[in-house]
Design an enzyme around this catalytic site. Structure first.
Site, PDB file in Angstrom:
ATOM      1  N   PRO A  96       0.563  -1.018  -0.327  1.00 34.29           N
ATOM      2  CA  PRO A  96      -0.142  -0.163   0.044  1.00 34.29           C
ATOM      3  C   PRO A  96       1.137   1.501  -0.377  1.00 34.29           C
ATOM      4  O   PRO A  96       1.937   1.392   0.944  1.00 34.29           O
ATOM      5  CB  PRO A  96      -0.574   0.123   0.937  1.00 34.29           C
ATOM      6  CG  PRO A  96      -0.083  -1.402   1.869  1.00 34.29           C
ATOM      7  CD  PRO A  96       0.512  -2.076   1.303  1.00 34.29           C
TER       8      PRO A  96
ATOM      9  N   ARG B 187       5.065  10.870  -3.140  1.00 34.13           N
ATOM     10  CA  ARG B 187       4.407  10.303  -1.609  1.00 34.13           C
ATOM     11  C   ARG B 187       6.136  10.898  -0.742  1.00 34.13           C
ATOM     12  O   ARG B 187       7.481  10.490  -0.958  1.00 34.13           O
ATOM     13  CB  ARG B 187       4.295   9.112  -1.592  1.00 34.13           C
ATOM     14  CG  ARG B 187       4.205   9.130   0.345  1.00 34.13           C
ATOM     15  CD  ARG B 187       4.349   6.805   0.098  1.00 34.13           C
ATOM     16  NE  ARG B 187       3.856   6.926   1.288  1.00 34.13           N
ATOM     17  CZ  ARG B 187       4.406   5.700   2.237  1.00 34.13           C
ATOM     18  NH1 ARG B 187       4.467   4.584   1.122  1.00 34.13           N
ATOM     19  NH2 ARG B 187       4.239   4.676   3.255  1.00 34.13           N
TER      20      ARG B 187
ATOM     21  N   HIS C 157      12.329  -2.974   2.096  1.00 33.16           N
ATOM     22  CA  HIS C 157      12.178  -1.335   2.821  1.00 33.16           C
ATOM     23  C   HIS C 157      13.044  -0.207   2.291  1.00 33.16           C
ATOM     24  O   HIS C 157      14.827  -0.800   1.918  1.00 33.16           O
ATOM     25  CB  HIS C 157      11.866  -1.396   4.112  1.00 33.16           C
ATOM     26  CG  HIS C 157      11.324  -2.473   4.786  1.00 33.16           C
ATOM     27  ND1 HIS C 157      10.032  -1.891   4.544  1.00 33.16           N
ATOM     28  CD2 HIS C 157      11.460  -3.757   5.823  1.00 33.16           C
ATOM     29  CE1 HIS C 157       8.859  -3.375   5.553  1.00 33.16           C
ATOM     30  NE2 HIS C 157      10.496  -4.321   5.346  1.00 33.16           N
TER      31      HIS C 157
HETATM   32  C1  DQA Z   1       8.129   0.555   3.435  1.00 31.91           C
HETATM   33  C2  DQA Z   1       8.315   0.962   5.251  1.00 31.91           C
HETATM   34  C3  DQA Z   1       7.167   0.895   5.937  1.00 31.91           C
HETATM   35  O1  DQA Z   1       7.349   1.492   7.496  1.00 31.91           O
HETATM   36  C4  DQA Z   1       6.097   2.371   5.894  1.00 31.91           C
HETATM   37  O2  DQA Z   1       4.351   2.030   5.495  1.00 31.91           O
HETATM   38  C5  DQA Z   1       5.900   2.191   3.952  1.00 31.91           C
HETATM   39  C6  DQA Z   1       7.142   1.920   3.354  1.00 31.91           C
HETATM   40  C7  DQA Z   1       9.988   1.495   3.078  1.00 31.91           C
HETATM   41  O3  DQA Z   1       9.602   1.078   1.726  1.00 31.91           O
HETATM   42  O4  DQA Z   1      10.497   2.186   3.795  1.00 31.91           O
HETATM   43  O5  DQA Z   1       4.907   2.320   3.399  1.00 31.91           O
HETATM   44  O6  DQA Z   1       8.024  -0.576   3.193  1.00 31.91           O
END
Ligand code: DQA
Length: 138
Positions: free
Chosen positions: A9, A17, A97
């Site tokens: 999401p 964003r 991430h």
């Molecule tokens: C994320 C880190 C998550 O905590 C966050 O909710 C995201 C992006 C990242 O790629 O750093 O939406 O997964």
């Protein structure tokens, strides 16, 4: 080799964003660059904001392709269902991430995916995805 990147999401908004955290490049542009750089990896891409669609996609590809790069975004920290799906399938999953989740709020330190992932890469910007791709090519 067949690989799939799955983004969860709000990652459809990459580039727009919170660019100070997530950068200013759209994911599609970055993915096209990865496909060009690693033609032998056959990298496909799927994004959904819906938890069940991510689970369905893991089921669909998780017994046939060679690797999954999964950024489940906020669902990482909440979804037992996605964690169970990662455990249920045969294809190895690397959790990625963009940001370093361990340097952020404490709720981001929890992952329902990590225990069943092949590995976790966090904090290298979009390069986190490339490092995950490389891990399957080793
Ligand atoms: C994320 C880190 C998550 O905590 C966050 O909710 C995201 C992006 C990242 O790629 O750093 O939406 O997964």
């Amino acid at each position: 080799m067949k690989l799939l990147i799955i983004n969860g999401p709000n990652l459809n908004l990459l580039g727009k964003r919170e660019p100070d955290i997530y950068g200013s490049s759209s994911f599609e542009a970055y993915w096209k660059g990865l496909q060009k750089k690693y033609p032998a990896a056959e990298i496909e891409y799927f994004q959904s904001n819906i938890e069940g669609e991510i689970i369905d996609k893991l089921h669909e590809v998780g017994f046939s392709i060679d690797g999954i790069v999964l950024n489940a975004a906020a669902y990482t920290h909440t979804s037992i269902g996605i964690g169970d799906a990662v455990k249920a399938i045969q294809t190895p999953v690397v959790e990625v991430h963009i940001s370093n989740v361990h340097s952020r709020e404490s709720f981001r330190h929890v992952s329902y995916i990590a225990a069943n992932a092949k590995g976790v890469i966090s904090g290298f910007g979009l390069q986190s995805y490339e490092l995950a791709i490389q891990s399957f090519l080793l």
